[in-house]
Design a protein around this motif. Structure first.
Motif, mmCIF file in Angstrom:
data_model
loop_
_atom_site.group_PDB
_atom_site.id
_atom_site.type_symbol
_atom_site.label_atom_id
_atom_site.label_comp_id
_atom_site.label_asym_id
_atom_site.label_seq_id
_atom_site.Cartn_x
_atom_site.Cartn_y
_atom_site.Cartn_z
ATOM 1 N N ILE A 161 0.857 -1.187 0.000
ATOM 2 C CA ILE A 161 0.000 0.000 0.000
ATOM 3 C C ILE A 161 0.887 1.229 0.000
ATOM 4 O O ILE A 161 1.800 1.349 0.819
ATOM 5 C CB ILE A 161 -0.908 0.024 1.253
ATOM 6 C CG1 ILE A 161 -1.739 -1.262 1.341
ATOM 7 C CG2 ILE A 161 -1.822 1.256 1.241
ATOM 8 C CD1 ILE A 161 -2.386 -1.478 2.691
ATOM 9 N N GLU A 162 0.614 2.145 -0.938
ATOM 10 C CA GLU A 162 1.456 3.333 -1.055
ATOM 11 C C GLU A 162 0.667 4.588 -0.699
ATOM 12 O O GLU A 162 -0.457 4.762 -1.148
ATOM 13 C CB GLU A 162 1.996 3.410 -2.491
ATOM 14 C CG GLU A 162 3.085 4.443 -2.667
ATOM 15 C CD GLU A 162 3.750 4.348 -4.039
ATOM 16 O OE1 GLU A 162 4.116 3.224 -4.459
ATOM 17 O OE2 GLU A 162 3.872 5.400 -4.690
ATOM 18 N N HIS A 163 1.264 5.436 0.111
ATOM 19 C CA HIS A 163 0.668 6.734 0.466
ATOM 20 C C HIS A 163 1.663 7.840 0.131
ATOM 21 O O HIS A 163 2.861 7.674 0.280
ATOM 22 C CB HIS A 163 0.393 6.821 1.966
ATOM 23 C CG HIS A 163 -0.731 5.948 2.456
ATOM 24 N ND1 HIS A 163 -2.034 6.112 2.075
ATOM 25 C CD2 HIS A 163 -0.738 4.910 3.316
ATOM 26 C CE1 HIS A 163 -2.801 5.213 2.683
ATOM 27 N NE2 HIS A 163 -2.033 4.462 3.445
ATOM 28 N N GLY A 164 1.114 9.007 -0.264
ATOM 29 C CA GLY A 164 1.923 10.210 -0.332
ATOM 30 C C GLY A 164 2.747 10.338 -1.592
ATOM 31 O O GLY A 164 2.608 9.540 -2.503
ATOM 32 N N PRO A 165 3.606 11.371 -1.643
ATOM 33 C CA PRO A 165 3.946 12.267 -0.534
ATOM 34 C C PRO A 165 2.849 13.289 -0.210
ATOM 35 O O PRO A 165 2.925 13.964 0.801
ATOM 36 C CB PRO A 165 5.210 12.987 -1.041
ATOM 37 C CG PRO A 165 5.074 12.979 -2.531
ATOM 38 C CD PRO A 165 4.358 11.709 -2.875
ATOM 39 N N ARG A 170 4.070 12.172 6.378
ATOM 40 C CA ARG A 170 4.993 12.673 7.409
ATOM 41 C C ARG A 170 4.251 13.234 8.624
ATOM 42 O O ARG A 170 4.890 13.652 9.585
ATOM 43 C CB ARG A 170 5.918 13.734 6.823
ATOM 44 C CG ARG A 170 5.202 14.946 6.310
ATOM 45 C CD ARG A 170 6.200 15.992 5.844
ATOM 46 N NE ARG A 170 5.538 17.033 5.062
ATOM 47 C CZ ARG A 170 6.087 18.201 4.775
ATOM 48 N NH1 ARG A 170 7.304 18.470 5.195
ATOM 49 N NH2 ARG A 170 5.433 19.080 4.059
ATOM 50 N N PRO A 194 8.925 15.734 2.941
ATOM 51 C CA PRO A 194 7.875 14.825 2.466
ATOM 52 C C PRO A 194 8.492 13.523 1.936
ATOM 53 O O PRO A 194 9.633 13.524 1.477
ATOM 54 C CB PRO A 194 7.223 15.601 1.319
ATOM 55 C CG PRO A 194 7.663 17.003 1.479
ATOM 56 C CD PRO A 194 8.982 16.974 2.173
ATOM 57 N N PHE A 195 7.720 12.444 2.027
ATOM 58 C CA PHE A 195 8.208 11.161 1.504
ATOM 59 C C PHE A 195 7.009 10.314 1.101
ATOM 60 O O PHE A 195 5.875 10.588 1.485
ATOM 61 C CB PHE A 195 9.052 10.419 2.552
ATOM 62 C CG PHE A 195 8.341 10.232 3.869
ATOM 63 C CD1 PHE A 195 7.469 9.172 4.072
ATOM 64 C CD2 PHE A 195 8.549 11.134 4.919
ATOM 65 C CE1 PHE A 195 6.809 9.019 5.289
ATOM 66 C CE2 PHE A 195 7.894 10.977 6.138
ATOM 67 C CZ PHE A 195 7.018 9.925 6.323
ATOM 68 N N ILE A 196 7.310 9.295 0.291
ATOM 69 C CA ILE A 196 6.298 8.289 -0.059
ATOM 70 C C ILE A 196 6.379 7.186 0.986
ATOM 71 O O ILE A 196 7.474 6.761 1.352
ATOM 72 C CB ILE A 196 6.561 7.728 -1.472
ATOM 73 C CG1 ILE A 196 6.352 8.840 -2.510
ATOM 74 C CG2 ILE A 196 5.654 6.537 -1.770
ATOM 75 C CD1 ILE A 196 6.850 8.475 -3.893
ATOM 76 N N HIS A 197 5.212 6.770 1.473
ATOM 77 C CA HIS A 197 5.160 5.763 2.541
ATOM 78 C C HIS A 197 4.589 4.481 1.964
ATOM 79 O O HIS A 197 3.501 4.484 1.392
ATOM 80 C CB HIS A 197 4.261 6.298 3.669
ATOM 81 C CG HIS A 197 4.122 5.383 4.832
ATOM 82 N ND1 HIS A 197 3.239 4.331 4.848
ATOM 83 C CD2 HIS A 197 4.758 5.355 6.027
ATOM 84 C CE1 HIS A 197 3.334 3.706 6.018
ATOM 85 N NE2 HIS A 197 4.244 4.305 6.749
ATOM 86 N N ILE A 198 5.347 3.389 2.070
ATOM 87 C CA ILE A 198 4.908 2.120 1.492
ATOM 88 C C ILE A 198 4.805 1.061 2.581
ATOM 89 O O ILE A 198 5.775 0.803 3.289
ATOM 90 C CB ILE A 198 5.887 1.647 0.390
ATOM 91 C CG1 ILE A 198 5.994 2.718 -0.699
ATOM 92 C CG2 ILE A 198 5.434 0.307 -0.205
ATOM 93 C CD1 ILE A 198 7.043 2.432 -1.744
#
Lengths: 164, 320
Positions: free
Chosen positions: A2-6, A27, B3-7
């Motif tokens: 599952i991917e969120h963001g940025p 964040r 900011p970053f991408i969260h996996i």
């Protein structure tokens, strides 16, 4: 996977038994989400580095530092803040014990102290004084109300009695 | 925090292809998030491995102890087999941090904890962050090294790894080329000009398991702190030994918080090997362990403190 963001993403949190819908960047800490997005300002921002314990909340009953927890990782978990302890206007026995034993001066660390004590008693309903001191080691009180805090926790443990 | 991408990944196999120099695995987050808030690391992608259930277990068998890297310090400290047969590890985990941090922090992450030096954590481009100069060497160094191993004098801050070294534990590490086994004693190395970290994990690798061989008959972890409850170690000592007929065999003595890495006190081990350790011999072992130590300007106290911790740990282990 599952991917969120940025960028901001919509998540659902369960806070004090109620579903809450928020848009957050990955964040965003749980602490900032509680305080800024949900207006629950009981958990306090002090060191923001996991040293002081003022931001302590319960996640699935376990005491954690919400300043070191990402909100996106709390989906599907039960979050308890100090706002969720009193029921129908009646203080939780731990809160009442803090009042009776003068376990605070300025009160800024108190929400974290109470929730740390809550987690301690859930695991160990009849702690010794040494176990209370060890169990409360993650919460600093710059007013130095430690004596009252220890007495309050011991007294609340006696009131509730051993859990079955 | 940048900011970053969260996996989120569901198991350890999904992690490896995602790891590179611009990503970081996230477990307990108790060091990674402070490092990110301080701007010391700024990954583009954060790989949350907390949901990888295949990395969270403690299994004791005839081969020793197998600990999944996601095991929390709290789980380690409370496990009955660890407490009984690997006492130094349970004690080190119990004293490593506050209850909240132990609920969150994992053993794998604890091995990778970065220096707590105030120059490294603060607004200084110090040598360990890629700069030219270790500011602590001639600056404020109360909590710093007494064994000089690199241009940096920060100490390795984690407690359990010193206990793991006394128990001669190995790490199972996976990367794109498969798995490798490496002793904790080799995994933790002083930083070098090319590698400014306190460990030797490559950016595309992950610690998946800690294996502790069948425990010795006795072990102990002693930690000195500057307050009664929890703080980082001023100095610590892990000792493991087999006590037979009143004599100590296979003695392992490891000093923590005195250098860039935990240090085996080999000469002191040799001195007490096969001996009945009297208080006098324990005292001499403490002196031997510290013979090569050199204090910095503000940490002379660490010499007698560490010396006495060694002696006390040896007395404790003989007392059983």
């Amino acid at each position: 996977m599952i991917e969120h963001g940025p960028h901001k993403t919509a998540i659902t949190l369960e806070v004090n038994g109620l579903p809450q819908f928020v848009d957050v960047e990955p964040r965003r800490t749980l602490l900032d989400t509680l305080r800024i997005d949900l207006g629950l300002t009981g958990a306090k921002l002090v060191c923001n580095m996991g040293n002081c314990g003022a931001c302590t909340v319960l996640v699935d009953g376990v005491a954690v530092y919400s300043c070191l927890t990402l909100a996106v990782e709390c989906e599907g978990k039960a979050i308890t803040t100090i706002e969720g302890l009193a029921q129908d206007g009646v203080l939780h026995p731990l809160q009442q014990a803090f009042v009776q034993h003068d376990a605070l001066q300025c009160g800024f660390c108190t929400p974290g102290q109470v929730l740390a004590a809550h987690a301690l008693l859930a695991r160990n309903p009849q702690p010794t004084e040494a176990e209370v001191v060890a169990g409360m080691a993650g919460n600093l009180c710059r007013c130095g109300a430690y004596r009252g805090i220890i007495e309050a926790v011991l007294s609340a443990a006696q009131q509730t009695g051993p859990q079955q | 925090m940048q900011p970053f991408i969260h996996i989120d990944v569901a198991n350890s196999e999904e992690v490896i292809p995602l790891l590179d120099a611009r990503s970081r695995p996230l477990a307990g987050g108790t060091d990674m998030l402070p490092l990110m808030k301080e701007g010391i690391v700024a990954p583009e992608r954060l790989i949350n491995i907390k949901r990888a259930g295949d990395l969270r277990y403690i299994r004791a068998d005839e081969d020793g102890l197998h600990i999944g890297a996601l095991t929390t310090l709290d789980e380690l400290d409370r496990h009955p087999d660890v407490r009984r047969d690997y006492t130094t590890l349970a004690q080190a985990a119990a004293e490593a941090a506050s209850p909240q941090l132990r609920n969150m922090a994992t053993l794998g992450g604890n091995l990778l904890q970065q220096a707590r030096c105030w120059y490294y954590r603060g607004d200084f481009h110090c040598w360990l962050k890629g700069g030219e100069l270790c500011h602590a060497r001639d600056g404020r160094n109360e909590y710093h090294a007494i064994f000089d191993q690199s241009p940096c004098v920060a100490v390795y801050p984690s407690d359990p790894p010193a206990a793991l070294m006394a128990l001669e534990a190995n790490l199972r590490i996976v990367g794109p080329q498969g798995a490798r086994l490496v002793p904790v004693a080799e995994f933790l190395q002083p930083p070098s000009a090319e590698r400014r970290t306190l460990h030797t994990l490559a950016p595309n690798e992950l610690i998946v398991e800690v294996h502790v061989p069948k425990g010795p008959s006795g072990s102990v972890y002693l930690k000195a702190m500057d307050r009664a409850t929890w703080a980082y170690a001023l100095a610590s000592v892990a000792v493991a030994a087999n006590i037979r007929d009143g004599r100590a065999h296979n003695v392992r003595i490891v000093l923590g918080a005195v250098s860039n890495r935990p240090i085996r006190a080999l000469a002191a081990e040799e001195l007490v090997e096969g001996q009945l350790i009297t208080p006098e011999l324990a005292r001499r072992a403490g002196e031997t362990a510290l013979a090569a130590a050199r204090a910095l300007e503000h940490n002379h106290y660490k010499l007698p403190l560490t010396r006495n911790l060694v002696a006390q740990a040896l007395r404790d282990i003989m007392a059983g």
